[in-house]
Design a protein around this motif. Structure first.
Motif, PDB file in Angstrom:
ATOM      1  N   ARG A 132       0.993  -1.320  -0.119  1.00 33.73           N
ATOM      2  CA  ARG A 132       0.038  -0.040  -0.004  1.00 33.73           C
ATOM      3  C   ARG A 132       1.211   1.377  -0.131  1.00 33.73           C
ATOM      4  O   ARG A 132       0.637   2.171  -0.838  1.00 33.73           O
ATOM      5  CB  ARG A 132      -1.097   0.060   0.999  1.00 33.73           C
ATOM      6  N   ALA A 133       1.951   1.415   0.798  1.00 36.84           N
ATOM      7  CA  ALA A 133       2.836   2.436   0.697  1.00 36.84           C
ATOM      8  C   ALA A 133       3.718   2.560  -0.529  1.00 36.84           C
ATOM      9  O   ALA A 133       3.766   3.782  -1.020  1.00 36.84           O
ATOM     10  CB  ALA A 133       3.708   2.298   1.838  1.00 36.84           C
ATOM     11  N   ALA A 134       3.828   1.411  -1.138  1.00 34.93           N
ATOM     12  CA  ALA A 134       4.415   1.499  -2.539  1.00 34.93           C
ATOM     13  C   ALA A 134       3.440   2.312  -3.523  1.00 34.93           C
ATOM     14  O   ALA A 134       4.081   3.010  -4.353  1.00 34.93           O
ATOM     15  CB  ALA A 134       5.146   0.216  -2.841  1.00 34.93           C
ATOM     16  N   ARG A 135       2.309   1.673  -3.449  1.00 32.56           N
ATOM     17  CA  ARG A 135       1.439   2.151  -4.452  1.00 32.56           C
ATOM     18  C   ARG A 135       1.027   3.783  -4.227  1.00 32.56           C
ATOM     19  O   ARG A 135       1.145   4.277  -5.032  1.00 32.56           O
ATOM     20  CB  ARG A 135       0.116   1.419  -4.323  1.00 32.56           C
ATOM     21  N   ARG A 136       0.932   4.123  -3.030  1.00 30.61           N
ATOM     22  CA  ARG A 136       0.873   5.434  -2.507  1.00 30.61           C
ATOM     23  C   ARG A 136       2.328   6.429  -3.043  1.00 30.61           C
ATOM     24  O   ARG A 136       1.865   7.266  -3.627  1.00 30.61           O
ATOM     25  CB  ARG A 136       0.447   5.879  -1.101  1.00 30.61           C
ATOM     26  N   GLN A 137       3.186   5.695  -2.941  1.00 24.83           N
ATOM     27  CA  GLN A 137       4.378   6.501  -3.344  1.00 24.83           C
ATOM     28  C   GLN A 137       4.609   6.552  -4.977  1.00 24.83           C
ATOM     29  O   GLN A 137       5.020   7.767  -5.201  1.00 24.83           O
ATOM     30  CB  GLN A 137       5.770   5.627  -2.837  1.00 24.83           C
ATOM     31  N   GLN A 138       4.063   5.778  -5.506  1.00 23.63           N
ATOM     32  CA  GLN A 138       4.098   5.597  -7.042  1.00 23.63           C
ATOM     33  C   GLN A 138       3.067   6.585  -7.601  1.00 23.63           C
ATOM     34  O   GLN A 138       3.348   7.345  -8.361  1.00 23.63           O
ATOM     35  CB  GLN A 138       3.874   4.323  -7.568  1.00 23.63           C
ATOM     36  N   ARG A 139       1.894   6.860  -6.811  1.00 24.10           N
ATOM     37  CA  ARG A 139       0.901   7.599  -7.233  1.00 24.10           C
ATOM     38  C   ARG A 139       1.217   8.988  -7.023  1.00 24.10           C
ATOM     39  O   ARG A 139       0.874   9.904  -7.686  1.00 24.10           O
ATOM     40  CB  ARG A 139      -0.500   7.265  -6.418  1.00 24.10           C
ATOM     41  N   ASP A 140       2.037   9.370  -5.778  1.00 26.09           N
ATOM     42  CA  ASP A 140       2.607  10.639  -5.498  1.00 26.09           C
ATOM     43  C   ASP A 140       3.530  11.083  -6.487  1.00 26.09           C
ATOM     44  O   ASP A 140       3.888  12.345  -6.498  1.00 26.09           O
ATOM     45  CB  ASP A 140       2.922  10.776  -3.989  1.00 26.09           C
TER      46      ASP A 140
END
Length: 141
Positions: A132-140
């Motif tokens: 989830r943190a990786a997805r959030r970081q990619q999205r940001d």
């Protein structure tokens, strides 16, 4: 506002904080016991109470600080609550002499199963949070 600024009243509130939290726990147990009886739920009232308390804390309806001191005290005094169980074991010496080894095997296996299932749940939640943190970081990014 005067209540928040008065050191005398703050001291009284601090002394009452733990008993009030314990009363909250007892009140929740009684309410959940009645709820379980009323709805004919197949769960014990303490499990329903823990789930309700978890839901109230997660949804921030009940602030964590309102139950923290009471839970710490109960955990610190947990041995006191197990003394009746130890006394009951002493009363059944004959049973322990005959089937004691079986009881120990069951306790050991159930403890290992609890540890393994807890480790599995923690591992899955950790992987989920990392993804989830990786997805959030990619999205940001």
């Amino acid at each position: 506002m005067a209540l928040a600024l008065s050191p005398l009243r703050t001291g009284r509130l601090q002394r009452l904080w733990l008993p009030l939290q314990l009363l909250l726990y007892v009140g929740m147990f009684i309410a959940c016991d009645r709820l379980v009886s009323w709805l004919h739920l197949p769960l014990p009232a303490n499990i329903v109470g823990m789930l309700l308390l978890l839901a109230l804390i997660v949804t921030r309806v009940l602030p964590l600080r309102w139950v923290k001191a009471g839970s710490r005290w109960l955990l610190a005094e947990m041995l006191l609550f197990f003394i009746p169980a130890v006394v009951a074991v002493v009363n059944y010496g004959d049973l322990l002499r005959v089937d004691g080894w079986r009881i120990c095997v069951v306790i050991a296996l159930s403890t290992l199963l609890v540890l393994a299932s807890t480790a599995l749940v923690v591992d899955r939640l950790y992987r989920y949070e990392m993804a989830r943190a990786a997805r959030r970081q990619q999205r940001d990014a």
